[in-house]
Design a protein around this motif. Structure first.
Motif, PDB file in Angstrom:
ATOM      1  N   PHE A 194       0.802  -1.225   0.000  1.00  0.00           N
ATOM      2  CA  PHE A 194       0.000   0.000   0.000  1.00  0.00           C
ATOM      3  C   PHE A 194       0.842   1.287   0.000  1.00  0.00           C
ATOM      4  O   PHE A 194       0.296   2.372   0.084  1.00  0.00           O
ATOM      5  CB  PHE A 194      -1.033   0.009   1.139  1.00  0.00           C
ATOM      6  CG  PHE A 194      -0.482  -0.059   2.540  1.00  0.00           C
ATOM      7  CD1 PHE A 194      -0.121   1.088   3.227  1.00  0.00           C
ATOM      8  CD2 PHE A 194      -0.373  -1.279   3.182  1.00  0.00           C
ATOM      9  CE1 PHE A 194       0.353   1.013   4.517  1.00  0.00           C
ATOM     10  CE2 PHE A 194       0.099  -1.361   4.482  1.00  0.00           C
ATOM     11  CZ  PHE A 194       0.467  -0.202   5.155  1.00  0.00           C
ATOM     12  N   GLU A 271      -7.502  -1.959  -4.590  1.00  0.00           N
ATOM     13  CA  GLU A 271      -7.725  -0.536  -4.869  1.00  0.00           C
ATOM     14  C   GLU A 271      -9.136  -0.114  -4.462  1.00  0.00           C
ATOM     15  O   GLU A 271      -9.354   1.018  -4.011  1.00  0.00           O
ATOM     16  CB  GLU A 271      -7.516  -0.249  -6.356  1.00  0.00           C
ATOM     17  CG  GLU A 271      -6.097  -0.484  -6.860  1.00  0.00           C
ATOM     18  CD  GLU A 271      -5.107   0.531  -6.340  1.00  0.00           C
ATOM     19  OE1 GLU A 271      -5.551   1.603  -5.833  1.00  0.00           O
ATOM     20  OE2 GLU A 271      -3.893   0.278  -6.425  1.00  0.00           O
ATOM     21  N   ASP A 273     -11.049  -1.020  -1.940  1.00  0.00           N
ATOM     22  CA  ASP A 273     -11.245  -0.686  -0.525  1.00  0.00           C
ATOM     23  C   ASP A 273     -10.041   0.038   0.076  1.00  0.00           C
ATOM     24  O   ASP A 273      -9.859   0.066   1.288  1.00  0.00           O
ATOM     25  CB  ASP A 273     -11.584  -1.945   0.285  1.00  0.00           C
ATOM     26  CG  ASP A 273     -10.455  -2.965   0.270  1.00  0.00           C
ATOM     27  OD1 ASP A 273      -9.356  -2.655  -0.220  1.00  0.00           O
ATOM     28  OD2 ASP A 273     -10.664  -4.084   0.772  1.00  0.00           O
ATOM     29  N   ARG A 274      -9.224   0.618  -0.834  1.00  0.00           N
ATOM     30  CA  ARG A 274      -8.042   1.399  -0.415  1.00  0.00           C
ATOM     31  C   ARG A 274      -7.102   0.589   0.469  1.00  0.00           C
ATOM     32  O   ARG A 274      -6.614   1.038   1.488  1.00  0.00           O
ATOM     33  CB  ARG A 274      -8.470   2.689   0.296  1.00  0.00           C
ATOM     34  CG  ARG A 274      -9.282   3.629  -0.583  1.00  0.00           C
ATOM     35  CD  ARG A 274      -9.608   4.919   0.133  1.00  0.00           C
ATOM     36  NE  ARG A 274     -10.379   5.825  -0.734  1.00  0.00           N
ATOM     37  CZ  ARG A 274     -10.795   7.036  -0.364  1.00  0.00           C
ATOM     38  NH1 ARG A 274     -10.526   7.483   0.855  1.00  0.00           N
ATOM     39  NH2 ARG A 274     -11.469   7.790  -1.210  1.00  0.00           N
ATOM     40  N   HIS A 275      -6.857  -0.642   0.043  1.00  0.00           N
ATOM     41  CA  HIS A 275      -5.870  -1.529   0.677  1.00  0.00           C
ATOM     42  C   HIS A 275      -6.227  -1.839   2.132  1.00  0.00           C
ATOM     43  O   HIS A 275      -5.337  -1.995   2.973  1.00  0.00           O
ATOM     44  CB  HIS A 275      -4.466  -0.921   0.592  1.00  0.00           C
ATOM     45  CG  HIS A 275      -4.134  -0.307  -0.725  1.00  0.00           C
ATOM     46  ND1 HIS A 275      -4.033  -1.052  -1.878  1.00  0.00           N
ATOM     47  CD2 HIS A 275      -3.885   0.984  -1.078  1.00  0.00           C
ATOM     48  CE1 HIS A 275      -3.729  -0.247  -2.893  1.00  0.00           C
ATOM     49  NE2 HIS A 275      -3.650   0.990  -2.435  1.00  0.00           N
ATOM     50  N   LYS A 276      -7.497  -1.950   2.417  1.00  0.00           N
ATOM     51  CA  LYS A 276      -7.929  -2.178   3.795  1.00  0.00           C
ATOM     52  C   LYS A 276      -7.336  -3.452   4.386  1.00  0.00           C
ATOM     53  O   LYS A 276      -6.859  -3.463   5.530  1.00  0.00           O
ATOM     54  CB  LYS A 276      -9.457  -2.238   3.850  1.00  0.00           C
ATOM     55  CG  LYS A 276     -10.008  -2.463   5.246  1.00  0.00           C
ATOM     56  CD  LYS A 276     -11.522  -2.498   5.220  1.00  0.00           C
ATOM     57  CE  LYS A 276     -12.093  -2.749   6.616  1.00  0.00           C
ATOM     58  NZ  LYS A 276     -13.588  -2.783   6.587  1.00  0.00           N
TER      59      LYS A 276
END
Length: 310
Positions: A194, A271, A273-276
């Motif tokens: 990330f 991408e 979940d924004r690299h959760k």
């Protein structure tokens, strides 16, 4: 390599800037694992000798950080995560960092030799050399295995702590080394997933850049699986016990589940979940190491009352 051209300094460096050179967050992990290595050793150490020994390890870790920042100032300036460090931001000159790193290295090793024993001092000197020269100057810019091999530098502190007490090494100290050594790659690769653009911009051959994110996910899973027997094996040594075993089983199951979740994902899901998941696994990896070493401390404390161990 650092450009030795003078950097325009926006303001005079303060004590906080020089302290930041020592990488205090990394130092805290080094001190903690070294202290555990010292306290779980079978040979008691005088409190003052132990204090001086841990102080030397902390200073040596800080010296390694200063030398690393001196050498890596050029790539630090290209990474968002590191561009605010004292040298690339112009608050500290490269020559100052080099001088501080060399002075603290010599001080920490010599004092440790005089206060404890030469084997512990040798291990500390080798650790500083490995991080500053083998990792920073060679591996970091030469191979995607930089984190794998370079992780040895961060794995030596519990061995140094053990050596302060015993004057040598043993299966227990080697397995503590192995625990950190095998934990380091999945820990940092989760981070790389990330902050991937940082390494690419700086030209650092991180695995995510050289082999891609899918290969990195597979490597995370493989190394997490390989980590498991090392962590569990430590439970059956003289410093382990049922409490440590329970913690190791739970933490490794948690870490392995996270690594498997990362392996199942693709770039689109990451991408979206924004690299959760990757961020969560990175956080779990921090708890992982802390929990294992705390469990070793608890086992040692219980043994003082005849309760710890098997």
């Amino acid at each position: 390599m650092t450009d030795f051209t003078a950097i325009d300094t926006p303001h005079e460096a303060g004590m906080g800037d020089y302290f930041a050179l020592l990488k205090p967050r990394v130092m805290s992990l080094v001190v903690f694992t070294a202290l555990v290595g010292l306290l779980v050793a079978p040979v008691p150490v005088h409190p003052f000798v132990g204090f001086v020994g841990i102080l030397c390890i902390a200073v040596g870790a800080g010296a390694s950080g200063a030398l690393n920042m001196w050498w890596d100032a050029d790539i630090d300036a290209k990474m968002k995560r590191t561009e605010g460090r004292p040298i690339p931001s112009g608050r500290v000159q490269p020559g100052e960092a080099l001088g501080i790193g060399l002075a603290l290295s010599g001080f920490s090793v010599i004092l440790l030799a005089l206060a404890t024993n030469f084997f512990a001092a040798f291990l500390l000197a080798f650790t500083i050399f490995f991080y500053a020269v083998v990792y920073s100057m060679w591996l970091k810019r030469a191979t995607p295995q930089n984190i794998v091999i370079g992780g040895a530098a961060g794995a030596f502190p519990p061995m140094v702590g053990w050596a302060i007490a015993t004057g040598g090494a043993s299966i227990e100290s080697v397995l503590m080394f192995g625990l950190i050594f095998m934990w380091t790659p999945p820990h940092f690769w989760a981070l790389a997933l990330f902050v991937k653009s940082d390494y690419g911009n700086a030209g650092v051959p991180m695995l995510t850049e050289t082999h891609g994110r899918d290969a990195t996910r597979t490597h995370i899973l493989v190394y997490t699986i390989l980590l498991l027997p090392v962590a569990i094996g430590l439970a059956f040594t003289s410093i382990g016990g049922p409490i440590y075993l329970a913690v190791a089983v739970l933490m490794n199951a948690w870490f392995l589940k996270g690594a498997y979740d990362i392996w199942r994902r693709d770039d689109a899901a990451s991408e979206a979940d924004r690299h959760k998941v990757e961020i969560n696994v990175f956080k779990v990896s921090l708890y992982y190491l802390f929990a294992h070493f705390c469990a070793l401390l608890l086992e040692a404390a219980l043994r003082l009352y005849g309760l710890g161990g098997w």
